[in-house]
Design a protein around this motif. Sequence first.
Motif, short mmCIF file in Angstrom:
data_model
loop_
_atom_site.label_atom_id
_atom_site.label_comp_id
_atom_site.label_asym_id
_atom_site.label_seq_id
_atom_site.Cartn_x
_atom_site.Cartn_y
_atom_site.Cartn_z
N TRP A 1 0.82 -1.21 0.00
CA TRP A 1 0.00 0.00 0.00
C TRP A 1 0.85 1.26 0.00
N GLU A 2 2.06 1.16 0.55
CA GLU A 2 2.95 2.33 0.50
C GLU A 2 3.41 2.61 -0.93
N ARG A 3 3.61 1.56 -1.72
CA ARG A 3 3.99 1.78 -3.12
C ARG A 3 2.90 2.56 -3.86
N VAL A 4 1.63 2.25 -3.55
CA VAL A 4 0.52 2.95 -4.18
C VAL A 4 0.49 4.41 -3.73
N VAL A 5 0.59 4.63 -2.41
CA VAL A 5 0.51 5.99 -1.87
C VAL A 5 1.67 6.84 -2.35
N TYR A 6 2.90 6.34 -2.19
CA TYR A 6 4.07 7.12 -2.58
C TYR A 6 4.20 7.22 -4.10
N GLY A 7 3.73 6.18 -4.81
CA GLY A 7 3.75 6.24 -6.26
C GLY A 7 2.85 7.34 -6.79
N ALA A 8 1.64 7.45 -6.24
CA ALA A 8 0.73 8.52 -6.66
C ALA A 8 1.31 9.89 -6.33
N SER A 9 1.91 10.01 -5.14
CA SER A 9 2.52 11.27 -4.75
C SER A 9 3.66 11.64 -5.70
N THR A 10 4.43 10.64 -6.11
CA THR A 10 5.54 10.88 -7.03
C THR A 10 5.05 11.40 -8.38
N LEU A 11 3.99 10.79 -8.92
CA LEU A 11 3.46 11.24 -10.21
C LEU A 11 2.97 12.68 -10.13
N ARG A 12 2.32 13.03 -9.03
CA ARG A 12 1.87 14.41 -8.87
C ARG A 12 3.06 15.37 -8.81
#
Length: 326
Positions: A261-272
Amino acid sequence: MPGSPLIDDSVAAPGERVVAVVVAWNRRELLGQCLDALAAQRRPANAIVVVDNASTDGSADLAAARDVVDEVIAMPRNTGGAGGFTAGIAVAVVRQHADLVWIMDDDTIPGPGCLESLLDVRALYPGRLALLASRADWKDGREHPMNTPRSRLGASSAERSRAASLGCRPIRSSSFVSVLIDAMAIRAEGLPVADYFLWNDDFEYTARLLRHRRGLYVPAARARHLTKAFGDSSADPGPRFYREVRNKIWLFTHSQALNGWERVVYGASTLRRWARTVRASRERATLGSGLWRGLVDGLTARPRRNDEVLADCPVAHEIQELENPR
């Protein structure tokens, strides 16, 4: 963290040996200020190791001439911050027999009570801490956004209360600017990934150390981070954006630092963040090229082993002992 029990060893004995590691590259004047600040600590480190990344401005000579410095590691080429910290941490643990490794760049100026404050919190906290991160201020006293540690999402109320009672908060990752790391955690998790060279090596390594261990942000431990500009990693990076992209892809696909779930959260933050960076840039063509090359290299290659990347450097034995013990 939900579903991830934290390792909670007994508190380490007092009188631990602290080895400071400073990574230097062509900032001789700032290196001198950093070493002066280390010498002025109310609780000084037991040893200081300077890793010089093939500077051409006399940084290695300056470090070697300072009585406060115990060892200078002269790298044959610039291995970036990632390679420098990999080498320095290995030497600190294996050759200098550190119990705790205190790491920083040459543009980090710790206040006189910085190490003392980190050790005080470590001694008072009920349980073993793998990592303690200082507050990093810019030259004008504002907290530097580049170095604000990520809070630990999902920390229990008891964890937050214990941290708050010491003026701290639980964290999930930090930068490498004045961070104190337990050598036991280093031996368990290995070293930073030298092939990152620059950017996200600190995120990957500290998140890996703290996936199943505790770490705290200690605002009372103050240091100055004397970067040229005030801003976070979304400030216009130019050609370096390539490594931001490639290394983030490597982190999300090849590292054990984050759970699902951290990959999803931090991945979305990275794209933004990438989108904001490109929109705000005056060098959109450069960033676009870096984005494309970073995605391609991140998805088609993987980081090399540290003993491959640093094979020509004077740390091969120490890396072998920590990461490939016989």
